[in-house]
Scaffold this motif. Structure first.
Motif, PDB file in Angstrom:
ATOM      1  N   ALA A 171      -2.763 -69.056  86.424  1.00  0.00           N
ATOM      2  CA  ALA A 171      -4.191 -68.750  86.535  1.00  0.00           C
ATOM      3  C   ALA A 171      -4.420 -67.259  86.774  1.00  0.00           C
ATOM      4  N   GLU A 172      -3.636 -66.670  87.658  1.00  0.00           N
ATOM      5  CA  GLU A 172      -3.761 -65.234  87.918  1.00  0.00           C
ATOM      6  C   GLU A 172      -3.415 -64.429  86.673  1.00  0.00           C
ATOM      7  N   LEU A 173      -2.413 -64.868  85.939  1.00  0.00           N
ATOM      8  CA  LEU A 173      -2.024 -64.200  84.700  1.00  0.00           C
ATOM      9  C   LEU A 173      -3.183 -64.213  83.702  1.00  0.00           C
ATOM     10  N   ALA A 174      -3.754 -65.392  83.471  1.00  0.00           N
ATOM     11  CA  ALA A 174      -4.852 -65.525  82.507  1.00  0.00           C
ATOM     12  C   ALA A 174      -6.043 -64.663  82.913  1.00  0.00           C
ATOM     13  N   GLU A 175      -6.310 -64.593  84.190  1.00  0.00           N
ATOM     14  CA  GLU A 175      -7.409 -63.760  84.679  1.00  0.00           C
ATOM     15  C   GLU A 175      -7.133 -62.293  84.370  1.00  0.00           C
ATOM     16  N   SER A 176      -5.903 -61.845  84.606  1.00  0.00           N
ATOM     17  CA  SER A 176      -5.555 -60.435  84.392  1.00  0.00           C
ATOM     18  C   SER A 176      -5.553 -60.065  82.911  1.00  0.00           C
ATOM     19  N   LEU A 177      -5.299 -61.052  82.036  1.00  0.00           N
ATOM     20  CA  LEU A 177      -5.239 -60.791  80.599  1.00  0.00           C
ATOM     21  C   LEU A 177      -6.602 -60.946  79.916  1.00  0.00           C
ATOM     22  N   GLY A 178      -7.614 -61.317  80.661  1.00  0.00           N
ATOM     23  CA  GLY A 178      -8.936 -61.466  80.076  1.00  0.00           C
ATOM     24  C   GLY A 178      -9.039 -62.655  79.134  1.00  0.00           C
ATOM     25  N   VAL A 179      -8.353 -63.729  79.485  1.00  0.00           N
ATOM     26  CA  VAL A 179      -8.350 -64.938  78.673  1.00  0.00           C
ATOM     27  C   VAL A 179      -9.643 -65.718  78.893  1.00  0.00           C
ATOM     28  N   LYS A 180     -10.138 -66.337  77.836  1.00  0.00           N
ATOM     29  CA  LYS A 180     -11.371 -67.125  77.937  1.00  0.00           C
ATOM     30  C   LYS A 180     -11.092 -68.573  78.323  1.00  0.00           C
ATOM     31  N   ASN A 181     -10.117 -69.190  77.678  1.00  0.00           N
ATOM     32  CA  ASN A 181      -9.758 -70.589  77.935  1.00  0.00           C
ATOM     33  C   ASN A 181      -8.263 -70.688  78.215  1.00  0.00           C
ATOM     34  N   LEU A 182      -7.914 -71.304  79.329  1.00  0.00           N
ATOM     35  CA  LEU A 182      -6.513 -71.467  79.714  1.00  0.00           C
ATOM     36  C   LEU A 182      -6.158 -72.950  79.701  1.00  0.00           C
ATOM     37  N   LEU A 183      -5.089 -73.291  78.973  1.00  0.00           N
ATOM     38  CA  LEU A 183      -4.607 -74.671  78.928  1.00  0.00           C
ATOM     39  C   LEU A 183      -3.212 -74.704  79.539  1.00  0.00           C
ATOM     40  N   LEU A 184      -3.034 -75.588  80.528  1.00  0.00           N
ATOM     41  CA  LEU A 184      -1.769 -75.692  81.244  1.00  0.00           C
ATOM     42  C   LEU A 184      -1.013 -76.938  80.813  1.00  0.00           C
ATOM     43  N   TYR A 185       0.309 -76.773  80.603  1.00  0.00           N
ATOM     44  CA  TYR A 185       1.149 -77.903  80.211  1.00  0.00           C
ATOM     45  C   TYR A 185       2.560 -77.717  80.756  1.00  0.00           C
ATOM     46  N   HIS A 186       3.477 -78.612  80.354  1.00  0.00           N
ATOM     47  CA  HIS A 186       4.889 -78.551  80.771  1.00  0.00           C
ATOM     48  C   HIS A 186       5.005 -78.672  82.285  1.00  0.00           C
ATOM     49  N   THR A 187       4.379 -79.698  82.847  1.00  0.00           N
ATOM     50  CA  THR A 187       4.286 -79.870  84.289  1.00  0.00           C
ATOM     51  C   THR A 187       5.264 -80.934  84.803  1.00  0.00           C
ATOM     52  N   GLU A 188       5.375 -80.989  86.132  1.00  0.00           N
ATOM     53  CA  GLU A 188       6.057 -82.116  86.769  1.00  0.00           C
ATOM     54  C   GLU A 188       5.150 -83.348  86.655  1.00  0.00           C
ATOM     55  N   ASP A 189       5.707 -84.527  86.964  1.00  0.00           N
ATOM     56  CA  ASP A 189       4.906 -85.749  86.825  1.00  0.00           C
ATOM     57  C   ASP A 189       4.773 -86.544  88.121  1.00  0.00           C
ATOM     58  N   LYS A 190       5.193 -85.965  89.238  1.00  0.00           N
ATOM     59  CA  LYS A 190       5.069 -86.685  90.507  1.00  0.00           C
ATOM     60  C   LYS A 190       3.613 -86.780  90.962  1.00  0.00           C
ATOM     61  N   ASN A 191       2.783 -85.823  90.510  1.00  0.00           N
ATOM     62  CA  ASN A 191       1.358 -85.830  90.848  1.00  0.00           C
ATOM     63  C   ASN A 191       0.505 -86.357  89.694  1.00  0.00           C
ATOM     64  N   ILE A 192       1.106 -87.150  88.791  1.00  0.00           N
ATOM     65  CA  ILE A 192       0.453 -87.461  87.537  1.00  0.00           C
ATOM     66  C   ILE A 192      -0.912 -88.116  87.709  1.00  0.00           C
ATOM     67  N   ALA A 193      -1.079 -88.970  88.694  1.00  0.00           N
ATOM     68  CA  ALA A 193      -2.347 -89.671  88.879  1.00  0.00           C
ATOM     69  C   ALA A 193      -3.486 -88.719  89.222  1.00  0.00           C
ATOM     70  N   ARG A 194      -3.164 -87.643  89.919  1.00  0.00           N
ATOM     71  CA  ARG A 194      -4.193 -86.687  90.344  1.00  0.00           C
ATOM     72  C   ARG A 194      -3.926 -85.288  89.782  1.00  0.00           C
TER      73      ARG A 194
END
Length: 266
Positions: free
Chosen positions: A215-238
């Motif tokens: 998130a900090e990276l996207a803010e510094s790069l002036g990004v309009k839309n940030l999509l996050l992926y490649h995550t862990e799945d222990k928090n998958i429900a939330r």
């Protein structure tokens, strides 16, 4: 255009599929990575996508959670070409090491009577750092992300009107990617876990980021839309709720934390 997330998880997930996705413009599709196995065929089916229409494919790197689904796509394509139930041609792009690996695996794993379709109708094309291709009718530039693990490429696609979509692969952003990532309309970036759970998931030891980092990276790069992926799945429900809450503390654009099979209009 729309983006369909076939999978959103990291290499070892069991509650979702490994990260891979499809960009679509009408009936034209661009598939990026294949996850770790034949589940890619299931994901395509339940996303309402015909695997036969995945005519242009890009493989970012050789890790098994990205590559092995492509072997299944190659098998399906070549088998149906042999049976006369697949019309036309298909193309797989990747850097030279991945192309060599795909050729080697195809020679060892596909039936001999299917191999003649490689390069005659299923084209394996190596792309270089900074090389441009036209994909979905748009200029697309492939680039080396500067990985210290396995050689990996991302891509930047011009969407028109000065807008662009940049995929940084599945590792943290490097400065060598700045010309592509900066001011992206869409930035696709990995986020292994919540920053508050870094001690639990150890993202930095695995060459990955937290949600806060991305998130900090996207803010510094002036990004309009940030999509996050490649995550862990222990928090998958939330996951969507928790990742969105953390990310919005540091990024003021539009933040997307998709589920498997979720479709996002670009």
């Amino acid at each position: 255009m729309k983006l369909t997330m076939l999978g959103t998880g990291n290499a070892l997930v069991t509650e979702c599929y490994n990260t891979c996705f499809v960009l679509s413009d009408g009936n034209d599709h661009f598939m990026v990575d294949g996850g770790g196995g034949m589940t890619v065929l299931h994901q395509l089916k339940y996303a309402g996508l015909d695997w036969r229409q995945m005519r242009t494919i890009f493989v970012t790197h050789k890790h098994i959670d990205h590559l092995l689904g492509i072997i299944w796509m190659m098998r399906m394509i070549c088998q149906h070409m042999r049976e006369g139930t697949y019309e036309g041609e298909a193309t797989i792009y990747a850097h030279d090491e991945v192309i060599a690996l795909l050729r080697d695996l195809a020679g060892k794993l596909l039936q001999k009577k299917e191999l003649p379709f490689l390069d005659s109708r299923l084209h394996l094309i190596a792309v270089a750092d900074g090389e441009e291709k036209t994909i979905l009718g748009r200029k697309t530039t492939f680039f080396d992300i500067g990985s210290t693990k396995a050689k990996q490429y991302g891509f930047c696609m011009e969407l028109g009107g000065g807008e662009k979509l940049t995929c940084c692969g599945d590792e943290p952003y490097n400065e060598c990617e700045k010309q592509y990532a900066e001011h992206s309309t869409w930035l696709l970036h990995e986020a292994f876990c919540l920053h508050g759970q870094a001690d639990l998931f150890h993202p930095y030891e695995k060459h990955h980021s937290t949600v806060k980092d991305a998130a900090e990276l996207a803010e510094s790069l002036g990004v309009k839309n940030l999509l996050l992926y490649h995550t862990e799945d222990k928090n998958i429900a939330r996951r969507k709720e928790l990742y969105t809450a953390e990310g919005r503390q540091y990024f003021h654009g539009n933040l997307f934390v998709p589920e498997d099979l979720e479709v996002i209009e670009l």
